[in-house]
Design an enzyme around this catalytic site. Sequence first.
Site, PDB file in Angstrom:
ATOM      1  N   ASP A   1      -6.889  12.491 -19.281  1.00 43.48           N
ATOM      2  CA  ASP A   1      -7.096  11.054 -19.376  1.00 43.48           C
ATOM      3  C   ASP A   1      -6.605  10.643 -20.770  1.00 43.48           C
ATOM      4  O   ASP A   1      -7.204  10.995 -21.778  1.00 43.48           O
ATOM      5  CB  ASP A   1      -8.588  10.761 -19.193  1.00 43.48           C
ATOM      6  CG  ASP A   1      -8.895   9.278 -19.148  1.00 43.48           C
ATOM      7  OD1 ASP A   1      -8.153   8.502 -19.792  1.00 43.48           O
ATOM      8  OD2 ASP A   1      -9.880   8.897 -18.493  1.00 43.48           O
TER       9      ASP A   1
ATOM     10  N   LYS B   1      -7.115  -0.900 -20.239  1.00 41.76           N
ATOM     11  CA  LYS B   1      -7.350  -0.854 -21.679  1.00 41.76           C
ATOM     12  C   LYS B   1      -6.070  -1.197 -22.454  1.00 41.76           C
ATOM     13  O   LYS B   1      -5.634  -2.318 -22.397  1.00 41.76           O
ATOM     14  CB  LYS B   1      -7.921   0.524 -22.060  1.00 41.76           C
ATOM     15  CG  LYS B   1      -9.002   1.034 -21.090  1.00 41.76           C
ATOM     16  CD  LYS B   1     -10.256   0.153 -21.063  1.00 41.76           C
ATOM     17  CE  LYS B   1     -11.147   0.417 -19.857  1.00 41.76           C
ATOM     18  NZ  LYS B   1     -11.594   1.785 -19.672  1.00 41.76           N
TER      19      LYS B   1
ATOM     20  N   TYR C   1     -14.996  10.448 -19.583  1.00 34.77           N
ATOM     21  CA  TYR C   1     -15.347   9.078 -19.210  1.00 34.77           C
ATOM     22  C   TYR C   1     -16.433   9.092 -18.117  1.00 34.77           C
ATOM     23  O   TYR C   1     -16.348   9.892 -17.168  1.00 34.77           O
ATOM     24  CB  TYR C   1     -14.091   8.365 -18.689  1.00 34.77           C
ATOM     25  CG  TYR C   1     -14.380   6.990 -18.161  1.00 34.77           C
ATOM     26  CD1 TYR C   1     -14.697   5.942 -19.023  1.00 34.77           C
ATOM     27  CD2 TYR C   1     -14.375   6.738 -16.793  1.00 34.77           C
ATOM     28  CE1 TYR C   1     -14.985   4.682 -18.532  1.00 34.77           C
ATOM     29  CE2 TYR C   1     -14.662   5.478 -16.298  1.00 34.77           C
ATOM     30  CZ  TYR C   1     -14.970   4.460 -17.174  1.00 34.77           C
ATOM     31  OH  TYR C   1     -15.266   3.217 -16.686  1.00 34.77           O
TER      32      TYR C   1
ATOM     33  N   ARG D   1       0.815  -1.230   0.000  1.00 32.33           N
ATOM     34  CA  ARG D   1       0.000   0.000   0.000  1.00 32.33           C
ATOM     35  C   ARG D   1       0.845   1.276   0.000  1.00 32.33           C
ATOM     36  O   ARG D   1       0.331   2.373  -0.214  1.00 32.33           O
ATOM     37  CB  ARG D   1      -0.982   0.019   1.188  1.00 32.33           C
ATOM     38  CG  ARG D   1      -1.922   1.214   1.117  1.00 32.33           C
ATOM     39  CD  ARG D   1      -2.944   1.308   2.232  1.00 32.33           C
ATOM     40  NE  ARG D   1      -2.478   0.914   3.525  1.00 32.33           N
ATOM     41  CZ  ARG D   1      -1.767   1.701   4.350  1.00 32.33           C
ATOM     42  NH1 ARG D   1      -1.443   2.929   4.010  1.00 32.33           N
ATOM     43  NH2 ARG D   1      -1.382   1.251   5.518  1.00 32.33           N
TER      44      ARG D   1
END
Length: 379
Positions: free
Chosen positions: A168, A193, A97, A43
């Site tokens: 983005d 993607k 998006y 983390r």
Amino acid sequence: MKNKTIAIHKGTLRDKMTGGVNTPIYTSSACDYINRDAALYPRYFNTPNQDAVAKKIAALEHAEAGLVFSSGMGAMSTSILAFAGAGDHVVMLDALYGGTHHFATEWFSHFGIDCTFTKTSADDVINGVTPKTKVIVIESPTNPLLAVVDIEKIARFAREKQLTTIIDNTFASPVNQTPLDLGIDIVVHSGTKYLGGHSDMCCGMVACSNEKMDRILSLARVLGPSLDSRICYLLERSMKTLCLRVDAQTKNAMEVAQFLSDHPDIASVHYPGLENFEGYEIARRQMKGFGAMISFEIKDKDPNRFVEGLKIISPAVSLGGVESTITSPSLTSHVKMSPEERQRIGVTDSLLRLSIGLEDADDLKQDLDNALKKASHSS
Ligand SMILES: *Cc1c(COP(=O)(O)O)cnc(C)c1O
């Protein structure tokens, strides 16, 4: 080093024990802290597998620093919240998006952030800025209409006003567009993607300066959207072929876009690489390739029957995989909008969005042609 070499070698960690050429998968979440600057902990975003892919994305995006997240939305929401807080204002494209749009409409008020949504022209974005604006969030090409945004013009304005710009870059990928070179501060990807590329993982990435990354990393460590080493390894493996995949997909897409625009059953084609497309001139200036996303409208036929008639191209949400996929935005990403609202922004019921994969372009064209014929017989 050029992109193809970077994608393979940058960040990859040689296995010292065996001399193996691949980064070993480091699974430990409990690591020795004696005589070390900081203990490794997943983390904290500092495991060797996270680091290997972070270095690749940084190099590909011409950035000082990179970071890998457990999703594209993890990367986007953390980046926005690192630079906008209570009392601040954000300008965003209304064509962003869906998840990013939803984050703003449903959750910004919870953080005391105000937001203005604008159309995609640089002037519209600039006119949305107020004295309280801290962050501008854009995307280019946009989903699903592939509108091309003048990145450099927005970035230049934002620099003068000392606003943080976030883009983005998922649709273009770093192979076809490197927005930091155009003056953008922070690049965000849904690695689910093109970076992942095989429709089998969910991840996100950020690339920016060391200074910006300090803030993003500090927030990311407490929000916690970190990616497991095992998935980092899969992502690293995929990124090694990123350039080859995206170049071939882009070439395929140009062929399919040309085929569709010449087809009598097609009403319109949205693809930045077509010379008669509205965004062509800007795309030619700011993109190295036009990408592998296409949207189009079919004439006087039931779009669902057409999609059902496809044999190679699969109906599926998501994009960027080696296999070609197709979606109906009016039934998926934009289903919550009223039909009037959809009509207004150009997302008609006959609009379909294609993600072009690595199949042979002749087979893809044949598949589209056959499905168009079948859709005619039944109507
Ligand atoms: C898929 C996608 C996202 C969100 O990414 P996740 O990995 O699903 O969180 C963000 N932006 C664009 C353009 C996308 O296509």
